[in-house]
Design a protein around this motif. Structure first.
Motif, PDB file in Angstrom:
ATOM      1  N   VAL A  69       8.824  -5.840   7.130  1.00  0.00           N
ATOM      2  CA  VAL A  69       9.889  -5.545   6.173  1.00  0.00           C
ATOM      3  C   VAL A  69       9.275  -4.702   5.066  1.00  0.00           C
ATOM      4  O   VAL A  69       8.206  -5.037   4.543  1.00  0.00           O
ATOM      5  CB  VAL A  69      10.501  -6.839   5.598  1.00  0.00           C
ATOM      6  N   VAL A  70       9.919  -3.607   4.708  1.00  0.00           N
ATOM      7  CA  VAL A  70       9.378  -2.682   3.707  1.00  0.00           C
ATOM      8  C   VAL A  70      10.247  -2.710   2.457  1.00  0.00           C
ATOM      9  O   VAL A  70      11.476  -2.604   2.540  1.00  0.00           O
ATOM     10  CB  VAL A  70       9.310  -1.245   4.259  1.00  0.00           C
ATOM     11  N   LEU A  71       9.600  -2.869   1.288  1.00  0.00           N
ATOM     12  CA  LEU A  71      10.308  -2.833   0.014  1.00  0.00           C
ATOM     13  C   LEU A  71      10.032  -1.531  -0.717  1.00  0.00           C
ATOM     14  O   LEU A  71       8.919  -1.000  -0.663  1.00  0.00           O
ATOM     15  CB  LEU A  71       9.884  -3.999  -0.889  1.00  0.00           C
ATOM     16  N   CYS A  72      11.042  -1.030  -1.393  1.00  0.00           N
ATOM     17  CA  CYS A  72      10.917   0.146  -2.252  1.00  0.00           C
ATOM     18  C   CYS A  72      11.702  -0.139  -3.526  1.00  0.00           C
ATOM     19  O   CYS A  72      12.908  -0.400  -3.465  1.00  0.00           O
ATOM     20  CB  CYS A  72      11.451   1.385  -1.550  1.00  0.00           C
ATOM     21  N   ASN A  73      11.008  -0.145  -4.657  1.00  0.00           N
ATOM     22  CA  ASN A  73      11.634  -0.420  -5.950  1.00  0.00           C
ATOM     23  C   ASN A  73      12.427  -1.736  -5.941  1.00  0.00           C
ATOM     24  O   ASN A  73      13.539  -1.817  -6.469  1.00  0.00           O
ATOM     25  CB  ASN A  73      12.557   0.740  -6.359  1.00  0.00           C
ATOM     26  N   GLY A  74      11.839  -2.761  -5.315  1.00  0.00           N
ATOM     27  CA  GLY A  74      12.431  -4.089  -5.370  1.00  0.00           C
ATOM     28  C   GLY A  74      13.510  -4.370  -4.350  1.00  0.00           C
ATOM     29  O   GLY A  74      14.049  -5.478  -4.316  1.00  0.00           O
ATOM     30  N   ARG A  75      13.823  -3.401  -3.508  1.00  0.00           N
ATOM     31  CA  ARG A  75      14.870  -3.585  -2.501  1.00  0.00           C
ATOM     32  C   ARG A  75      14.315  -3.347  -1.100  1.00  0.00           C
ATOM     33  O   ARG A  75      13.338  -2.611  -0.928  1.00  0.00           O
ATOM     34  CB  ARG A  75      16.039  -2.627  -2.762  1.00  0.00           C
ATOM     35  N   ILE A  76      14.956  -3.962  -0.123  1.00  0.00           N
ATOM     36  CA  ILE A  76      14.526  -3.746   1.252  1.00  0.00           C
ATOM     37  C   ILE A  76      14.926  -2.343   1.695  1.00  0.00           C
ATOM     38  O   ILE A  76      16.106  -1.991   1.698  1.00  0.00           O
ATOM     39  CB  ILE A  76      15.137  -4.803   2.192  1.00  0.00           C
ATOM     40  N   LEU A 122       4.830 -11.786  10.255  1.00  0.00           N
ATOM     41  CA  LEU A 122       5.741 -10.826   9.635  1.00  0.00           C
ATOM     42  C   LEU A 122       5.019 -10.105   8.508  1.00  0.00           C
ATOM     43  O   LEU A 122       4.433 -10.728   7.623  1.00  0.00           O
ATOM     44  CB  LEU A 122       6.973 -11.548   9.072  1.00  0.00           C
ATOM     45  N   GLY A 123       5.043  -8.783   8.537  1.00  0.00           N
ATOM     46  CA  GLY A 123       4.453  -8.010   7.461  1.00  0.00           C
ATOM     47  C   GLY A 123       5.463  -7.751   6.357  1.00  0.00           C
ATOM     48  O   GLY A 123       6.639  -7.520   6.621  1.00  0.00           O
ATOM     49  N   LEU A 124       5.000  -7.810   5.112  1.00  0.00           N
ATOM     50  CA  LEU A 124       5.815  -7.422   3.959  1.00  0.00           C
ATOM     51  C   LEU A 124       5.030  -6.334   3.244  1.00  0.00           C
ATOM     52  O   LEU A 124       3.975  -6.591   2.659  1.00  0.00           O
ATOM     53  CB  LEU A 124       6.070  -8.620   3.046  1.00  0.00           C
ATOM     54  N   PHE A 125       5.544  -5.110   3.309  1.00  0.00           N
ATOM     55  CA  PHE A 125       4.792  -3.950   2.833  1.00  0.00           C
ATOM     56  C   PHE A 125       5.535  -3.252   1.714  1.00  0.00           C
ATOM     57  O   PHE A 125       6.762  -3.107   1.739  1.00  0.00           O
ATOM     58  CB  PHE A 125       4.578  -2.960   3.987  1.00  0.00           C
ATOM     59  N   LEU A 157       2.387 -11.813   6.050  1.00  0.00           N
ATOM     60  CA  LEU A 157       1.237 -11.025   5.621  1.00  0.00           C
ATOM     61  C   LEU A 157       1.711  -9.940   4.658  1.00  0.00           C
ATOM     62  O   LEU A 157       2.387  -8.994   5.058  1.00  0.00           O
ATOM     63  CB  LEU A 157       0.538 -10.400   6.826  1.00  0.00           C
ATOM     64  N   VAL A 158       1.365 -10.102   3.388  1.00  0.00           N
ATOM     65  CA  VAL A 158       1.726  -9.139   2.356  1.00  0.00           C
ATOM     66  C   VAL A 158       0.514  -8.259   2.111  1.00  0.00           C
ATOM     67  O   VAL A 158      -0.553  -8.747   1.759  1.00  0.00           O
ATOM     68  CB  VAL A 158       2.138  -9.855   1.049  1.00  0.00           C
ATOM     69  N   SER A 159       0.659  -6.968   2.317  1.00  0.00           N
ATOM     70  CA  SER A 159      -0.493  -6.090   2.191  1.00  0.00           C
ATOM     71  C   SER A 159      -0.067  -4.721   1.697  1.00  0.00           C
ATOM     72  O   SER A 159       1.013  -4.234   2.019  1.00  0.00           O
ATOM     73  CB  SER A 159      -1.203  -5.949   3.542  1.00  0.00           C
ATOM     74  N   SER A 160      -0.955  -4.109   0.887  1.00  0.00           N
ATOM     75  CA  SER A 160      -0.740  -2.729   0.460  1.00  0.00           C
ATOM     76  C   SER A 160      -1.449  -1.762   1.406  1.00  0.00           C
ATOM     77  O   SER A 160      -1.452  -0.553   1.191  1.00  0.00           O
ATOM     78  CB  SER A 160      -1.284  -2.536  -0.965  1.00  0.00           C
ATOM     79  N   ASP A 161      -2.046  -2.309   2.462  1.00  0.00           N
ATOM     80  CA  ASP A 161      -2.787  -1.528   3.446  1.00  0.00           C
ATOM     81  C   ASP A 161      -1.913  -1.341   4.682  1.00  0.00           C
ATOM     82  O   ASP A 161      -1.728  -2.260   5.486  1.00  0.00           O
ATOM     83  CB  ASP A 161      -4.082  -2.268   3.802  1.00  0.00           C
ATOM     84  N   ALA A 162      -1.348  -0.147   4.844  1.00  0.00           N
ATOM     85  CA  ALA A 162      -0.445   0.120   5.971  1.00  0.00           C
ATOM     86  C   ALA A 162      -1.144  -0.073   7.307  1.00  0.00           C
ATOM     87  O   ALA A 162      -0.546  -0.572   8.274  1.00  0.00           O
ATOM     88  CB  ALA A 162       0.108   1.542   5.871  1.00  0.00           C
TER      89      ALA A 162
END
Length: 499
Positions: free
Chosen positions: A471-478, A287-290, A455-460
């Motif tokens: 799963v994509v986060l923006c400003n602390g929210r999904i 699972l990616g967390l981006f 897998l947490v990555s700042s590399d899309a």
């Protein structure tokens, strides 16, 4: 007339061309947003301009206010009129706020520091920015966000003609960001040029006059902000050949390994950095967390491992059973391992591969309070061979290994400990292309064997290439979840940027 002219600027590191033949012009009073994905070269470019990489370590020409700019240090750049605010919050904790504001620029009288005048100037500078703190307080007593505000005030209060701001809003509230933008506009009206590096497209479109995009070390596009759109900017950042997910990866389904409900994470000042997250990772799934800088992805992952030092709320289940994870010891006890973003946080460079590998599994590898050396060495050597670590033997010092092989040592540790859930934070950061491919192969093999991987990555590109879903986060929210074949760099970046 241009204030800054950059011509054919090139900066090379061993094996990597970080900035490749860049030309850039900036006019007085212009606010230029510098954008690009992780590794695009923007940080290296602004570090050259700010004197962090001194003259002689790069090729090309920098003309500032009509004269060559050849800085040997940050102090040289500041003396020439270039002020730089780095992304990392780095203060001298024993200095007072007033001393920090005027470090290396102390007002003097008769050859001595004029402490009284410095205090008066500090009060005025803080008041002008709307920061209500006592300038006599030690910087170490302030929370992270307030330290960032002090550094911003320091940068803004200099008599600079070019101000370089690298992700200045990452630790700020919306109200503090508004104040920063007000000051930036006031400086722009006085003719101060500003380079603004940010991942937040809403801020970029609010404050900038022009957007310059870097990709693979080069300038790939430039737009007048008022004449472009967020979609066009994202498309230019990605380029014409987006990465696609490997079609032959068929994730194994084996039930939910780790699940988090209403996970909220707070920093030291009580500011919420992740809001009521719901995450579930299946056995055999990657699972990616981006998310972009400040999205909360790293903080949430550290909280899942019990390693976040601030407040955390919500619940975690392992294999469907509620689990209390208040510390890394708790996490390890539940079969959860973490590979941190900075290898120095997870490895002892002065110790051997063998010593590092057994640290998380001393109880199982011990008899009567002593490590069973035969059993331990057999296990470590088997994993050493399986992961193809490039070293003479398991007794080699970790600090002598390449970055990719150091990452493999962290994997050996968790496999030796029997971890079935792995949390990976930017695991290929700072390793070469060959090592990245090898490490990614390892993640796939572990997932195929039933391991659950976050897998947490700042590399899309990395998320798209290896993850089963993200799963994509923006400003602390999904902001959204992207499944399977729908994974793409464009979708990830647009969700992360709030487009």
């Amino acid at each position: 007339m241009h204030l800054l002219e950059v011509r054919s600027l090139t900066k090379v590191f061993p094996g990597v061309v970080a900035v490749d033949n860049v030309d850039l012009d900036i006019a007085p009073g212009e606010i230029v947003a510098l954008l690009g994905q992780n590794g695009a070269g923007k940080s290296t470019l602004i570090q050259v301009l700010s004197g962090l990489y001194p003259f002689g370590t790069y090729s090309g020409d920098i003309i500032f206010a009509g004269a060559p700019l050849r800085c040997r240090s940050v102090a040289d750049a500041e003396a020439a009129g270039v002020a730089f605010l780095a992304q990392e919050v780095n203060v001298a904790p024993d200095l007072t706020v007033a001393e920090g504001l005027f470090l290396n620029n102390e007002p003097s009288r008769f050859g001595l520091v004029d402490a009284q005048f410095r205090m008066a100037r500090a009060k005025l500078a803080l008041k002008n920015f709307g920061v209500d703190i006592d300038p006599a307080l030690p910087l170490g007593d302030l929370d992270l966000a307030t330290q960032q505000l002090v550094l911003i005030v320091r940068a803004l209060s200099k008599n600079a003609r070019l101000l370089i701001l690298d992700e200045p809003t990452a630790a700020l509230t919306d109200r503090e960001t508004v104040r920063l933008f007000e000051r930036m506009r006031a400086l722009s009206a006085r003719g101060v040029a500003i380079i603004f590096v940010s991942h937040r497209l809403a801020e970029v479109f609010e404050i900038s006059n022009r957007i310059v995009i870097m990709r693979d070390g080069r300038i790939s596009g430039a737009f007048r902000t008022s004449e472009t759109s967020r979609d066009a900017v994202v498309d230019q950042m990605i380029g014409a050949t987006p990465t696609h997910r490997h079609a032959n990866r068929k994730p194994r389904t084996g039930g939910t390994a780790l699940e988090a409900h209403d996970l909220s994470v707070f920093d030291a000042s009580g500011r919420e950095v992740a809001n009521r997250l719901a995450l579930a990772i299946g056995r055999g799934e990657i699972l990616g967390l981006f998310g972009l800088l400040g999205s909360g992805v790293n903080e949430a992952t550290m909280a899942l491992f019990g390693a976040w030092r601030g407040a955390v709320s919500g619940s975690i289940s392992i294999d469907g059973v509620p689990a209390k994870i208040a510390s890394p010891v708790d996490a390890v006890g539940h079969g959860v391992g973490l590979i941190a973003q900075d290898r120095r946080d997870g490895l002892s460079g002065e110790h051997s591969i063998y010593d590092n590998a057994i640290l998380a599994n001393l109880d199982e590898l011990s008899r009567y309070g002593f490590v069973d050396a035969v059993k331990a060495r057999r296990k470590v050597m088997d994993l050493f061979d399986r992961l193809k670590i490039k070293a003479g033997d398991v007794d080699m010092t970790v600090g002598t290994l390449s970055g990719g092989n150091q990452q493999k040592v962290q994997v050996v540790r968790w496999l030796a400990a029997g971890a079935k859930i792995l949390l990976l934070i930017d695991p290929t950061r700072g390793v070469d292309v060959g090592a990245r491919a090898e490490i990614k192969r390892i993640w796939t093999e572990l997932a195929d064997a039933g391991c659950a991987i976050l897998l947490v990555s700042s590399d899309a590109e990395e998320i798209v290439e290896i993850c089963d879903r993200a799963v994509v986060l923006c400003n602390g929210r999904i902001a959204g979840t992207i499944d399977g074949a729908d994974l793409s760099e464009t979708r990830l970046l647009k969700l992360a940027a709030g487009v």
